[in-house]
Design a protein around this motif. Structure first.
Motif: not given
Lengths: 261, 313
Positions: A93, A95-97
């Motif tokens: 999470g 990295l994906l935000t």
């Protein structure tokens, strides 16, 4: 694509994949062919004509051993957690935000994982060769050529199987079981026996390259069934590269769909 | 033309198999600080994850700054900082390296990323301690690192999921000051917590979630008024069974209670819409030695929610 972000995440993945118990397990697997080379060097009665020559032992036994055992094992323990572990812990999470496409973590973490497998594969390809080459009979350049080819083929295998592992890590909540089934089942086993799955096995193409480059017979060991229509080097190379790209594409697709819980 | 609100949810629902995480939530969050209040399991984290695209809605849509959020809308994260409720998990990295890595993902150069990391560390008071590996840090320190990573790129919208959990009082104050400052500068903060007092100390705008549903939205004062119109629950423990009977009789005669229920031999539950006068009366009864203990279930957030959903029992 943001090159700085790609490089930073690749380095992070490389550091992370080389450390810890996984690194030790990878090293242990990579040293296995060398252990056999030491045994061969110490105990093989080379004066007897039925005993294989050192280069034959390397080419016909140790090189396929690296291909059928070391490669899938190292790929699995190094590449499977590259993204899978981050999902398991919820850490992905972070990295994906960020303002980067989700493809970037897939590529960067795969690249880092791939680079982390290289030292292990080099140990598996080079150390046994260096241990055996002193036994004489052929020139060092002959050995060098074999070691270089084996390294390249193992690296190609790591790119294919590593990409598969990254995909499984994103796609499945039980990636380990899938990896066991696909890397050893479809890979090592189905690639060595007759049947419809053989054409789908990356090992069929890896072995075809190994056979061509190291002048091996069409089979490895008595368990393996000869390939009635072995692919040539170009076809094998194409299939392996295509598979790596396909698995990367599937991983990039899966990361857009999987929930981070 | 007015700018679209930082957050707009329309008919947002999320199911986890058979379990409902969030149900038909529609709301708008305009700039400023908004508390997202709810007991554990009320849907706060689900909402945060839906807003950040980490999970996909079963139904409905999320818009951030007028753009549909989701896995493909990654450019929105230039304007959003998110501190998840989960732990940091990058245990082997130092706090500083972790922030530098994430700053690189915001497109910063190596030196720019280091500068951004130092700014964020200074903001949460972690400059001195950030060289430690995350696994060697206390929970409170990791929480501060988590807040710091959300601040790295000075975002317009901050989504903070229980950011004060495990923090010491000093760190709490520091983070609360940061949040207030962000709000003062015109930014938006959605601050999730299950502790009413935490939220009250930084804002009076709240969204109340309960069992995945939007229970109330608005000013805390309005919600307090709403609470005052609902019966509040007071539990008395009498000094003896006789004392409990005397208390019950006195309560009925006082006309201050709307409901009364005995519990065991020495327990008495009272429901009232006039809490203040009832507490004064109880104090008088207590002087006669009849009251051993008094508890007000509505002191905690769970009870506030029980009142709002009508589950007084």
């Amino acid at each position: 694509m943001n090159a700085g972000a790609l490089a930073a995440l690749t380095l992070f993945s490389l550091r992370r994949r080389l450390g810890g118990w996984r690194g030790l397990a990878g090293l242990a697997a990579a040293l296995f062919p060398s252990l056999l080379a030491v045994v061969f060097r110490s105990f093989a009665p080379l004066e007897q004509p039925e005993v294989p020559r050192p280069w034959e032992f390397y080419g016909e036994f140790l090189a396929p051993l690296s291909l059928y055992f070391v490669l899938p094992f190292v790929s699995m323990i190094v590449m499977l957690p590259a993204l899978g572990e981050l999902y398991e812990k919820g850490a992905v999470g972070y990295l994906l935000t960020r303002p980067v496409s989700r493809t970037l973590p897939v590529l960067a973490l795969s690249a880092g994982g791939f680079l982390a497998t290289v030292p292990f594969l080099l140990v598996a390809a080079w150390l046994p060769g260096l241990l055996l080459q002193g036994l004489g009979g052929v020139s060092f350049s002959f050995w060098l050529e074999r070691m270089v080819w084996l390294s390249l083929i193992l690296a190609l295998g790591a790119a294919t199987y590593g990409s598969l592992c990254v995909f499984l890590g994103v796609w499945s909540r039980r990636p380990f079981l899938w990896a066991l089934a696909l890397l050893f089942g479809l890979g090592s086993i189905a690639g060595s026996i007759t049947g419809p799955l053989r054409d789908l096995s990356p090992h069929r193409y890896l072995f075809a390259l190994l056979r061509d480059r190291l002048d091996l017979p069409n089979v490895w060991s008595e368990i393996m069934v000869p390939d009635p229509d072995p692919p040539d080097s170009l076809e094998a190379l194409g299939m392996l590269l295509l598979s790596a790209v396909l698995f990367q594409f599937l991983a990039a697709r899966a990361i857009r769909r999987r929930d981070v819980l | 033309m007015t700018a679209p609100p930082p957050i707009r949810c329309t008919g947002l629902s999320r199911w986890y198999g058979e379990v409902q995480g969030l149900s038909d939530l529609s709301l708008e969050v305009t700039p400023g600080i908004v508390g997202l209040l709810g007991p554990n399991g009320s849907g706060k984290t689900t909402l945060m994850r839906l807003l950040t695209g980490l999970i996909r809605p079963t139904r409905g849509r999320v818009e951030l700054f007028g753009r549909r959020a989701g896995p493909g809308a990654w450019r929105l994260f230039r304007r959003i900082g998110y501190a998840p409720g989960d732990d940091v998990h990058f245990e082997l990295e130092s706090g500083r390296d972790f922030l530098v890595l994430l700053a690189r993902l915001h497109g910063e150069s190596a030196s720019g990323a280091r500068a951004a990391a130092e700014r964020a560390l200074a903001a949460v008071g972690m400059t001195e301690l950030a060289g430690k590996r995350l696994r060697e840090m206390s929970k409170g320190m990791r929480q501060r690192i988590k807040v710091a990573q959300a601040l790295l790129h000075e975002p317009e919208l901050l989504l903070l999921d229980e950011p004060l959990n495990g923090m010491d009082p000093l760190s709490r104050r520091q983070v609360m000051d940061l949040v207030r400052e962000h709000g003062r500068r015109g930014g938006t903060v959605l601050f999730a917590s299950h502790i009413l007092h935490e939220v009250e100390s930084i804002t009076d705008r709240v969204i109340l979630l309960h069992h995945g549903r939007l229970l109330a939205e608005g000013r805390l004062a309005e919600i307090r008024d709403l609470l005052d119109r609902k019966p509040r629950r007071v539990t008395l423990q009498g000094a003896s069974p006789e004392a409990v009977r005397r208390l019950a009789a006195a309560a009925l005669q006082s006309n201050l209670v709307s409901g009364l229920e005995f519990e065991g031999e020495d327990g008495l539950h009272l429901a009232t819409r006039r809490l203040g006068p009832l507490l004064d009366a109880i104090q008088t009864w207590g002087e006669q030695g009849d009251v051993r203990a008094l508890t007000m279930a509505d002191e905690n957030l769970e009870a506030v929610f029980d009142l709002l959903v009508g589950g007084e029992g």
